[in-house]
Design a protein around this motif. Structure first.
Motif, short mmCIF file in Angstrom:
data_model
loop_
_atom_site.label_atom_id
_atom_site.label_comp_id
_atom_site.label_asym_id
_atom_site.label_seq_id
_atom_site.Cartn_x
_atom_site.Cartn_y
_atom_site.Cartn_z
N THR A 42 0.68 -1.30 -0.14
CA THR A 42 0.03 0.03 0.11
C THR A 42 0.74 1.07 0.01
O THR A 42 0.35 2.33 -0.34
N MET A 43 2.05 1.15 0.33
CA MET A 43 2.85 2.36 0.47
C MET A 43 3.86 2.51 -0.66
O MET A 43 4.38 3.48 -0.83
N LYS A 44 4.38 1.32 -0.97
CA LYS A 44 5.61 1.87 -1.98
C LYS A 44 6.01 0.42 -2.70
O LYS A 44 5.63 -0.64 -2.20
N ILE A 45 6.84 0.74 -3.52
CA ILE A 45 7.50 -0.47 -4.32
C ILE A 45 8.75 -0.99 -3.48
O ILE A 45 9.82 -0.03 -3.12
N SER A 46 8.94 -2.11 -3.07
CA SER A 46 10.18 -2.78 -2.08
C SER A 46 10.60 -3.95 -2.90
O SER A 46 10.21 -4.62 -3.66
N TYR A 47 11.76 -4.37 -2.30
CA TYR A 47 12.45 -5.57 -2.95
C TYR A 47 12.83 -6.37 -1.68
O TYR A 47 13.89 -6.13 -1.13
N THR A 88 3.99 14.32 -3.70
CA THR A 88 4.39 14.94 -2.53
C THR A 88 5.20 14.13 -1.49
O THR A 88 6.00 14.35 -1.06
N CYS A 89 4.55 12.58 -1.30
CA CYS A 89 4.96 11.81 -0.16
C CYS A 89 5.54 10.68 -0.91
O CYS A 89 6.10 9.69 -0.27
N LYS A 90 5.58 10.55 -2.17
CA LYS A 90 5.95 9.34 -3.06
C LYS A 90 5.26 7.94 -2.68
O LYS A 90 5.64 7.15 -2.91
N SER A 91 4.40 7.96 -2.03
CA SER A 91 3.31 6.87 -1.78
C SER A 91 2.63 6.24 -3.12
O SER A 91 2.35 7.07 -3.72
N SER A 92 2.74 4.99 -3.28
CA SER A 92 2.06 4.42 -4.20
C SER A 92 0.66 4.12 -4.01
O SER A 92 -0.27 3.71 -4.48
N SER A 93 0.20 4.37 -2.69
CA SER A 93 -1.19 4.33 -2.15
C SER A 93 -1.95 5.32 -2.71
O SER A 93 -2.27 6.47 -1.96
N VAL A 94 -2.54 5.55 -3.90
CA VAL A 94 -3.11 6.52 -4.70
C VAL A 94 -4.43 6.00 -5.41
O VAL A 94 -4.44 4.77 -5.67
N TYR A 174 -3.87 8.32 -0.43
CA TYR A 174 -4.37 7.98 0.82
C TYR A 174 -3.45 8.26 2.19
O TYR A 174 -3.68 8.55 3.15
N SER A 175 -2.09 8.61 1.75
CA SER A 175 -1.26 8.78 2.76
C SER A 175 -1.25 10.17 3.39
O SER A 175 -1.45 10.48 4.55
N CYS A 176 -1.05 11.27 2.34
CA CYS A 176 -0.98 12.54 2.63
C CYS A 176 -2.06 13.51 2.28
O CYS A 176 -2.31 14.57 2.48
N GLU A 177 -2.91 12.60 1.68
CA GLU A 177 -4.28 13.33 1.05
C GLU A 177 -4.09 14.44 0.16
O GLU A 177 -4.94 15.10 -0.39
N ALA A 185 1.52 14.03 -11.15
CA ALA A 185 1.73 12.47 -10.84
C ALA A 185 3.12 12.31 -11.05
O ALA A 185 3.54 12.46 -12.13
N ARG A 186 3.73 11.41 -10.32
CA ARG A 186 4.88 10.86 -10.97
C ARG A 186 4.46 9.29 -11.27
O ARG A 186 3.46 8.80 -10.77
#
Ligand SMILES: [Zn+2]
Ligand SMILES: [Zn+2]
Ligand SMILES: [Zn+2]
Length: 321
Positions: A42-47, A88-94, A174-177, A185-186
């Motif tokens: 919900t927040m980011k791409i991780s490995y 703004t916050c780079k979250s992928s929870s969009v 969802y994170s920073c609204e 958008a990124r």
């Protein structure tokens, strides 16, 4: 050259020398996983493989590390997807929303547009509905099935009542609204990384698998030489990645990434000249049915397993037969 000298030379060999790459390879060998797969939560791409090796590294440091390995031709990136990321916050929870192009309200809906044939009024069907019949909002006449025609569907704004073909799209984080459009958008790539052929060779010939297998053999009483040269009946010199002797037994093994037919046949030629008790091809990835068949025909045993500890133990077991 002593065993230790050989081992340290192996460690300095090629790209595996980079300590971080060495740690990564160690983990790959331990887990038997040779692809760096992204995980989108919900927040980011991780490995996860990398975060398990380098728990102290930040997300951007991991990205930098991967970029560096790609630039050094150790990894091949593959584009799996692209995702919208909050500027703004780079979250992928969009999530995405439709808006009125005129007043920007999100309170819009799809509407079926009908025309009251008699008076020519057109509007969304919703506005004709009065309890269980249709009534024209302009001429107040009761509209039956045959009194109107459907013009099409479009969107309608419940705030400003305007109608439009296509809504404007916006995204909300969802994170920073934060709310943003496609312009802000990124749009980030989701990449999966696999080893280049060069890295596969380095890994198969590197110190990681050698050292882990050698340790287990030594613990079982074998005298182990790494990268050992043996002289055959023909007088030719053959190099093996591992040579293990115990009593009258001689086990020789070569490493490879995938157990290709050419590796099996190459090892068979050495085996024929040296005549060891057991000849092994240790592969980092599992053998196919065809490769198994070829190895049987040539009397070369393929060992491949998820973990190198178990490979060491398998060798010990083979030697007991
Ligand atoms: Zn009417
Ligand atoms: Zn509007
Ligand atoms: Zn955000």
């Amino acid at each position: 050259m002593s065993k230790q000298e050989v081992e340290s030379q192996v460690a300095q060999d090629g790209t595996a020398n980079a300590p971080e790459m060495q740690s990564l390879m160690q983990k790959m060998v331990e887990q038997g996983v040779y692809t760096i797969t992204p995980k989108i939560d919900t927040m980011k791409i991780s490995y996860p493989l990398l975060t398990s090796v380098f728990p102290e590294k930040s997300e951007s440091e991991i990205k930098y590390f991967l970029d560096k390995l790609v630039a050094n031709k150790m990894l091949i990136p593959k584009l799996l997807d692209k995702i919208i990321v909050c500027p703004t916050c780079k979250s992928s929870s969009v999530y995405s929303k439709y808006n009125c192009p005129r007043c920007s309200s999100f309170d819009i809906g799809k509407a079926s547009i009908i025309e009251h044939v008699r008076c020519g009024y057109t509007g969304s069907k919703e506005r004709f509905v009065r309890e269980d019949s249709l009534v024209c909002p302009k001429c107040k006449g009761v509209v039956s099935e045959v009194d109107y025609r459907t013009i099409g569907t479009s969107f309608e704004c419940n705030s400003c009542r305007s109608r439009f073909e296509a809504p404007r799209m916006s995204h909300k984080c969802y994170s920073c609204e934060d709310v943003f459009t496609y312009r802000e958008a990124r749009y980030e790539p989701v990449l999966e990384y696999s080893l280049t052929e060069e890295t596969k060779r380095t890994l198969a010939k590197g110190s990681v698998p050698l050292a882990s297998v050698a340790k287990i053999l030594r613990d079982s009483g074998f005298d182990v030489s790494l990268r050992a040269d043996l002289i055959g009946k023909s007088g030719a010199v053959h190099t093996f990645d591992i040579c293990a002797r115990r009593g009258t037994q001689l086990i020789v093994a070569n490493f490879t990434f995938e157990p290709k037919e050419e590796d099996i046949i190459g090892l068979f030629a050495k085996k024929y000249d040296i005549d060891p008790t057991i000849t092994l091809l240790i592969a980092l990835t599992p053998a196919s049915k065809e490769q198994e068949a070829v190895s049987k025909a040539y009397g070369v045993k393929i060992l491949s397993s998820g973990s190198f500890d178990s490979i060491g133990e398998e060798i010990v077991q083979l030697a007991q037969k």
